[in-house]
Scaffold this active site. Structure first.
Site, PDB file in Angstrom:
ATOM      1  N   SER A  30      18.523   6.144  -3.308  1.00  0.00           N
ATOM      2  CA  SER A  30      18.852   5.484  -4.570  1.00  0.00           C
ATOM      3  C   SER A  30      17.572   5.210  -5.324  1.00  0.00           C
ATOM      4  O   SER A  30      16.512   4.971  -4.726  1.00  0.00           O
ATOM      5  CB  SER A  30      19.586   4.168  -4.292  1.00  0.00           C
ATOM      6  N   SER A  31      17.670   5.202  -6.640  1.00  0.00           N
ATOM      7  CA  SER A  31      16.480   4.917  -7.454  1.00  0.00           C
ATOM      8  C   SER A  31      16.009   3.478  -7.316  1.00  0.00           C
ATOM      9  O   SER A  31      14.892   3.146  -7.731  1.00  0.00           O
ATOM     10  CB  SER A  31      16.775   5.222  -8.927  1.00  0.00           C
ATOM     11  N   CYS A  32      16.817   2.610  -6.703  1.00  0.00           N
ATOM     12  CA  CYS A  32      16.402   1.213  -6.523  1.00  0.00           C
ATOM     13  C   CYS A  32      15.299   1.073  -5.477  1.00  0.00           C
ATOM     14  O   CYS A  32      14.778  -0.027  -5.273  1.00  0.00           O
ATOM     15  CB  CYS A  32      17.582   0.331  -6.168  1.00  0.00           C
ATOM     16  N   TYR A  76      19.434  -3.579   0.201  1.00  0.00           N
ATOM     17  CA  TYR A  76      19.900  -2.185   0.137  1.00  0.00           C
ATOM     18  C   TYR A  76      18.723  -1.240  -0.060  1.00  0.00           C
ATOM     19  O   TYR A  76      18.632  -0.194   0.600  1.00  0.00           O
ATOM     20  CB  TYR A  76      20.895  -2.050  -1.015  1.00  0.00           C
ATOM     21  N   LYS A  88      17.286   1.904   2.370  1.00  0.00           N
ATOM     22  CA  LYS A  88      17.086   3.274   1.915  1.00  0.00           C
ATOM     23  C   LYS A  88      15.629   3.721   2.109  1.00  0.00           C
ATOM     24  O   LYS A  88      15.353   4.875   2.441  1.00  0.00           O
ATOM     25  CB  LYS A  88      17.501   3.414   0.447  1.00  0.00           C
ATOM     26  N   HIS A  95      29.957  -0.360  -9.458  1.00  0.00           N
ATOM     27  CA  HIS A  95      28.754  -0.231 -10.269  1.00  0.00           C
ATOM     28  C   HIS A  95      29.115  -0.405 -11.743  1.00  0.00           C
ATOM     29  O   HIS A  95      30.273  -0.578 -12.104  1.00  0.00           O
ATOM     30  CB  HIS A  95      28.092   1.123 -10.019  1.00  0.00           C
TER      31      HIS A  95
END
Length: 331
Positions: free
Chosen positions: A109-111, A138, A142, A181
């Site tokens: 994920s880009s987070c 989260y 990742k 989301h």
């Protein structure tokens, strides 16, 4: 990859189901694609995962299974998000190594990138600053998955790659009123408000900028990466390096919109003409999240679904799945 057995972990999720559609559309036979529902295989259970890999012996693995949710769910259930994701990725990646999987693609994920990272965010931004607090558990899970892929590659010569998508939406999305989301959440709220004649409240100021990609484009990119010739795929792994660049590649569309702009587009798509109110007492999250996807573009991949078209497809899917308002109310 024809003739090889491919396991899609999380095939009922939005991205996993899109990957399955893509593989079938590309000519893969059903017998070559391995899937299991959660009731059939609990990926947080290492014994069950080991038994599955021993019996099925997949050659390729798409690790799309994950505990996911929006800003509210991440804030309310941090233990669930870090614990379940750590267990899933640890069990699947370890079993893939033990059983000689040729290639594994771990979906992140880009987070994972710092809250205030330079925009657009290149892969080198990883671990260069503090994370957004609302989804830090989260994100850390990742990041651990990326490190697992990198460590196995360096220590054992595996070919495990991590793909970092931007914000995704599309067919088969989750429309839960608390755990969804931003795009599916707004689609549901605007649909219900249009029916009830109510206003819609959106969290934050509407100023943050976000990049959004249709899930079928993400699936196309995943299959593209897993189908690369060995020489090109190897260059993405950096398996013999320890200089801070892991085996990860960004996947995005290259453009972003403000949440306010997105909100107006979704309202128009749904046909909502009522009042929209931004609740500035709620958090905005990261100010901007735009990925630098130049590496995958240099390999020849491009997205094909624009935001306006994607929103129409997503809303059509929503209507097809939740036309019955009684059913929608309990989801």
């Amino acid at each position: 990859m024809t003739g090889h057995r491919t396991y899609i972990a999380g095939h009922r999720g939005m991205v996993g189901s899109a990957i399955q559609r893509k593989l079938v559309g590309a000519g893969r036979s059903r017998s070559e694609i391995i899937t299991r529902t959660h009731s059939e295989l609990d990926l947080t259970n290492p014994v069950s995962v080991e038994e599955f890999f021993l019996a099925e012996k997949p050659d390729y693995v798409y690790l799309a299974a994950a505990k996911v949710g929006g800003i509210l769910a991440n804030d309310r259930y941090p233990v669930d998000f870090i614990r379940e994701n750590l267990l899933i990725e640890t069990n699947v990646i370890a079993a893939a190594h033990r059983h000689g999987v040729k290639r594994l693609l771990f979906l992140g994920s880009s987070c994972i990138y710092p809250k205030n990272a330079a925009q657009p965010m290149p892969e080198e931004s990883l671990l260069t600053g503090a994370l957004e607090p609302t989804n830090r558990p989260y994100a850390l899970a990742k990041i651990a998955g990326i490190e697992l892929c990198w460590s196995y590659n360096r220590q054992f010569g595996t070919r495990f790659l991590a793909a970092m998508p931007t914000n995704l939406y599309g067919i088969g999305d989750n429309y839960h009123p608390e755990n969804s989301h931003v795009i599916p959440g707004l689609i549901r709220r605007f649909h219900e408000a249009r029916t009830a004649g109510e206003e819609v409240t959106v969290w934050g100021t509407g100023k943050p900028r976000r990049e959004f990609m249709f899930a079928d484009d993400m699936a196309d990119a995943c299959v593209f990466l897993m189908s690369l010739p060995d020489a090109e795929f190897e260059l993405l792994l950096h398996s013999d390096r320890n200089d801070g660049i892991g085996p990860l590649i960004n996947i995005g569309v290259g453009t972003d919109v403000t949440i306010a702009e997105l909100t107006r587009q979704i309202a128009a798509t749904v046909g909502f003409e009522g009042r929209i109110r931004f609740d500035t007492s709620k958090p905005d999250g990261t100010p901007r999240k735009l990925l630098d996807s130049s590496r995958i573009r240099a390999l020849g991949w491009r997205p094909s679904v624009g935001l306006a078209d994607g929103l129409r497809k997503a809303y059509d899917d929503f209507l097809g799945r939740f036309a019955n308002q009684t059913e929608l109310a309990v989801r």
